[in-house]
Design a protein around this motif. Structure first.
Motif, short mmCIF file in Angstrom:
data_model
loop_
_atom_site.label_atom_id
_atom_site.label_comp_id
_atom_site.label_asym_id
_atom_site.label_seq_id
_atom_site.Cartn_x
_atom_site.Cartn_y
_atom_site.Cartn_z
N VAL A 203 0.63 -1.03 0.09
CA VAL A 203 0.02 0.02 0.21
C VAL A 203 0.99 1.19 0.02
N VAL A 204 0.41 2.23 -0.73
CA VAL A 204 1.07 3.59 -0.64
C VAL A 204 0.02 4.53 -0.32
N VAL A 205 0.53 5.40 0.82
CA VAL A 205 -0.34 6.41 1.08
C VAL A 205 0.32 7.83 0.71
N ILE A 206 -0.64 8.77 0.22
CA ILE A 206 -0.10 9.98 -0.23
C ILE A 206 -0.41 10.69 0.58
N GLY A 207 0.53 11.73 1.19
CA GLY A 207 0.14 12.60 2.18
C GLY A 207 0.67 12.30 3.57
N MET A 208 0.90 13.43 4.58
CA MET A 208 1.28 13.25 5.67
C MET A 208 0.56 13.93 6.88
N GLY A 209 -0.86 14.12 6.59
CA GLY A 209 -1.63 14.62 7.63
C GLY A 209 -2.08 13.61 8.74
N MET A 210 -2.88 14.08 9.52
CA MET A 210 -3.54 13.24 10.63
C MET A 210 -4.14 11.95 9.74
N THR A 211 -4.95 12.31 8.74
CA THR A 211 -5.85 11.51 7.91
C THR A 211 -4.84 10.37 7.15
N ALA A 212 -3.88 10.80 6.87
CA ALA A 212 -2.97 10.02 5.93
C ALA A 212 -2.33 9.09 7.23
N ILE A 213 -1.84 9.48 8.23
CA ILE A 213 -1.69 8.33 9.24
C ILE A 213 -2.57 7.60 9.47
N ASP A 214 -3.73 7.96 9.94
CA ASP A 214 -4.78 7.01 10.23
C ASP A 214 -5.15 6.00 9.32
N ALA A 215 -4.89 6.50 7.84
CA ALA A 215 -5.08 5.42 6.75
C ALA A 215 -3.78 4.32 6.86
#
Ligand code: SF4
Length: 445
Positions: free
Chosen positions: A271-283
């Motif tokens: 899995v690759v997650v794009i972003g580094m906000g709280m929602t990105a961390i939660d995902a």
């Protein structure tokens, strides 16, 4: 390959258990409460957006006055129980605690706050009394933190409130948008029920503004309207390949985890997650906890500019998520309609942008990551279409108000994420209080 049910029930339970467990004993809570210096002009209180009197509620814990302690917290923040679990306290109250200056561990304010507020919810302590009805009626759009906070403040003053909520449950972001290891669906339901137990608040579920209900109708039917419909649309990456199977967004991914149950949510191997906000961390953390073999977070700036807190980043790292700094997605690559890889550009930092952070600049160098699932978490967008269909003044979809939540339409107020574009739960609670104050003044109450 995306798969459901990667783990057994015991593994899901272990992976999604409470990340910040409560005090195990009364003595453990008292030891921490008694460390507090009960500072005059306490910096912890000043750094709380809802202004909770922290030294007072901690002092009340030291004398076993948990009812008093819960009252102190909830009179400033009616979602004080939920906020004790989801607030980024390291950049708010605990970050401001004077113990940090002495290079000692700050007082665990959130844990102590949870200690008394959870008791209030469990025991259903009725700490607030509603004044007799004054005949005024207010409609609130959205049963999230801002809407519930506004409704509770109005109900206390004898106003009859009807909340219109598009989902089937209240709580907003708390119920639908936060990692399950921080707050369980049951806790969210209990907190909403506790808030509503004051009386004088009716909630109509499955009612979306612009669909089942119209602002102009509500203006006619009620003495005032408070808009707290939040933000919710995931920002697109605007790169080729977003239509491929295996590409999803963090809002929908987290929503599915919260509503369908762990075993019903598909997750990839890589899995690759794009972003580094709280929602990105939660995902990212939840993808790992659902059984993904590898999770990589891609962020176009560096740790210095990231929107999440260091504590959030540490959770992702402890869960085994890899981080690639200074990289931005360029193309999503697929075969037969199925995502197979992502091409990213290496970035470097240039001059500061309007946010004050140094902006990422393309270097021309690229690299490719194999992946079967990309989760987009590059921010949320306001409901521009919805707002544009009303006469509300707005800026790129965010409702324009004055400092008190007053909009350009007479008797219509707004607050929380639909105004500011998305902040913390605790900020939304304060916005709801401010909105209620403005409405009470408008209604001459
Ligand atoms: Fe207590 Fe720390 Fe707040 Fe001072 S700053 S009152 S020590 S929690």
């Amino acid at each position: 390959m995306l798969e459901k049910k990667r783990l057994n029930t015991a593994e899901y339970d272990a992976n999604f258990s409470d990340i910040h467990p409560p005090f195990e004993t009364r003595d453990a809570a008292l030891v921490e409460a008694n460390r507090c210096l009960f500072c005059y002009d306490a910096p912890c209180t000043k750094s709380c957006p809802t202004g909770i009197n922290v030294p007072k509620f901690i002092k009340q814990i030291t004398t076993d006055n948990l009812k008093g302690s819960a009252h102190t917290i909830l009179s400033s923040n009616i979602m004080g129980a939920g906020c004790s679990k989801v607030c980024p306290v390291e950049k708010l109250c605990e970050g401001a605690c004077v113990f940090n200056l002495m290079e000692e561990a700050p007082i665990p304010i959130a844990k102590l706050q949870r200690y008394s507020t959870e008791k209030a919810l469990e025991q259903n302590w009725q700490l607030f009394q509603r004044k007799p009805s004054n005949g005024k009626r207010v409609a609130v759009i959205g049963a999230g933190p801002a809407g519930l906070s506004c409704a509770h403040s109005l109900a206390r003053e004898g106003v009859s409130v009807t909340i219109y909520e598009k989902e089937e449950k209240g709580g907003g972001l708390m119920t639908y948008g936060i990692a399950a290891y921080k707050v369980t669906p049951q806790f969210c339901e209990d907190e909403v029920n506790y808030i509503l137990s004051i009386g004088g608040i009716k909630v109509k579920y499955g009612q979306a503004l612009g669909k089942q209900i119209q602002l102009s109708d509500l203006q006619q039917q009620y003495d005032a309207v408070y808009l707290a419909f939040g933000v919710g649309l995931a920002r697109s990456l605007s790169i080729p390949g977003e239509e491929l199977s295996g590409v999803t967004d963090a809002i929908g991914f987290i929503y599915d985890i919260r509503t369908k149950g762990f075993s019903a949510v598909s997750v990839g191997d890589k899995v690759v997650v794009i972003g580094m906000g709280m929602t990105a961390i939660d995902a990212a953390t939840q993808a790992k906890r659902l059984g993904a073999k590898e999770v990589t977070m891609v962020y176009r700036r560096t740790e210095t500019e990231m929107p999440c807190t260091k504590a959030e980043l540490d959770i992702a790292k402890l869960d085994g998520c890899e981080i690639i700094w200074l990289a931005a997605p360029k193309t999503l690559i697929g075969k037969d309609g199925q995502l197979t890889a992502i091409e990213c550009e290496r970035m470097e930092l240039g001059a500061p942008d309007s946010s004050g952070r140094r902006s990422p600049v393309v270097t021309g160098e690229t690299f490719v990551l194999e992946t079967d699932m990309v989760i987009k978490a590059a921010g949320q967008m306001p409901y521009t279409d919805l707002v544009s269909k009303t006469s509300l003044q707005h800026k790129n979809g965010c409702v324009t108000t004055d400092a008190n939540g007053v909009t350009n339409l007479t008797g219509v107020f707004a607050g929380g994420d639909c105004v500011n574009g998305g902040k913390e739960v605790v900020d939304a609670v304060q916005a709801g209080k401010d909105g209620a104050k403005a409405i009470l003044s408008y209604l001459n109450l």
